[in-house]
Scaffold this active site. Sequence first.
Site, PDB file in Angstrom:
ATOM      1  CG  ASN A  16      -2.170   1.264   1.291  1.00 16.56           C
ATOM      2  OD1 ASN A  16      -1.934   2.378   0.562  1.00 16.56           O
ATOM      3  ND2 ASN A  16      -1.946   1.031   2.518  1.00 16.56           N
ATOM      4  CG  PHE A  17       2.528   2.627  -3.534  1.00 19.84           C
ATOM      5  CD1 PHE A  17       2.607   1.444  -3.508  1.00 19.84           C
ATOM      6  CD2 PHE A  17       2.634   3.259  -4.995  1.00 19.84           C
ATOM      7  CE1 PHE A  17       3.368   0.527  -3.933  1.00 19.84           C
ATOM      8  CE2 PHE A  17       3.238   2.076  -6.037  1.00 19.84           C
ATOM      9  CZ  PHE A  17       3.813   1.397  -5.782  1.00 19.84           C
ATOM     10  CE  LYS A  18      -0.709   2.322   5.336  1.00 19.82           C
ATOM     11  NZ  LYS A  18      -0.348   2.989   6.454  1.00 19.82           N
ATOM     12  CG  HIS A 100      -6.457   1.026   5.209  1.00 18.55           C
ATOM     13  ND1 HIS A 100      -5.616   1.840   6.383  1.00 18.55           N
ATOM     14  CD2 HIS A 100      -5.166   0.212   5.270  1.00 18.55           C
ATOM     15  CE1 HIS A 100      -4.421   1.695   6.500  1.00 18.55           C
ATOM     16  NE2 HIS A 100      -4.233   0.136   5.632  1.00 18.55           N
ATOM     17  CD  GLU A 148      -3.426  -3.639   7.228  1.00 18.90           C
ATOM     18  OE1 GLU A 148      -1.998  -3.094   7.498  1.00 18.90           O
ATOM     19  OE2 GLU A 148      -4.587  -2.354   7.066  1.00 18.90           O
ATOM     20  CB  ILE A 153      -1.163   0.250  10.771  1.00 17.23           C
ATOM     21  CG1 ILE A 153      -2.060  -0.496  10.977  1.00 17.23           C
ATOM     22  CG2 ILE A 153      -0.481   1.060  10.331  1.00 17.23           C
ATOM     23  CD1 ILE A 153      -3.594  -0.528  10.585  1.00 17.23           C
ATOM     24  CB  ALA A 209       2.314   0.626   4.219  1.00 13.85           C
ATOM     25  CB  SER A 210       6.223   2.691   6.777  1.00 14.50           C
ATOM     26  OG  SER A 210       5.934   1.904   7.996  1.00 14.50           O
TER      27      SER A 210
END
Length: 229
Positions: A16-18, A100, A148, A153, A209-210
């Site tokens: 997920n590029f957010k 999300h 999640e 997160i 993601a991160s």
Amino acid sequence: MLEDLELKDTPIVILNFKTYLESTGERALELASICGDVADETGVNMAVAPQHMDLHRVSDAVEIPVLAQHIDAVDAGGHTGSILAECARDAGAAGTLINHSEKRMQLADIEWVISRMKELEMMSVVCTNNVMTTAAAAALGPDFVAVEPPELIGSGIPVSRAEPEVITGSVDAVKKVNPEVSVLCGAGISTGDDMKAAVDLGAEGVLLASGIILADSPRDALLDLVSKV
């Protein structure tokens, strides 16, 4: 619908590029290309969820599935600012994330978007936060549920270590409710050990993601992530 995506019989990684600057514009293209290369090299399924403005350019540049980060429960018409399912599809999206933790949706809207994805033969990935919501989401018949715990997160603390019972409980609950639904996990996943633990607990992949996007070398981080599955 999943058959059309030609997914391999391996775990799936959804990145997920957010809204990170590190995964925007040209950098979104670079990151998606890295994911595609790692998928080719390792045989592990990869998918990416770039920002909406990058959907078209990313989907044109890679062969792996590209997902929208969100789609609104609206038909075509007077819904200024909304994300239309048909528009996402025409921009190259193969499916979408739904609900999300950073973009919560009401239950009726979650069901609406899942149904729309089925009509358009697109992939649906519903995000949940615990075992009960995972079971409830599975009853709606998405392709994937991704559990999640929100407190983990971006924490760097993997759910597979901090709350393994969330994964095992979710897998068991989904099998009882709708065994056709695949269970993913997320929150704090970033290393090969994290992903192996998640798969060993019954997950069929990860949403993250991160841990990849903000890594010094996203390519090296991805290779490590899938190195033990």
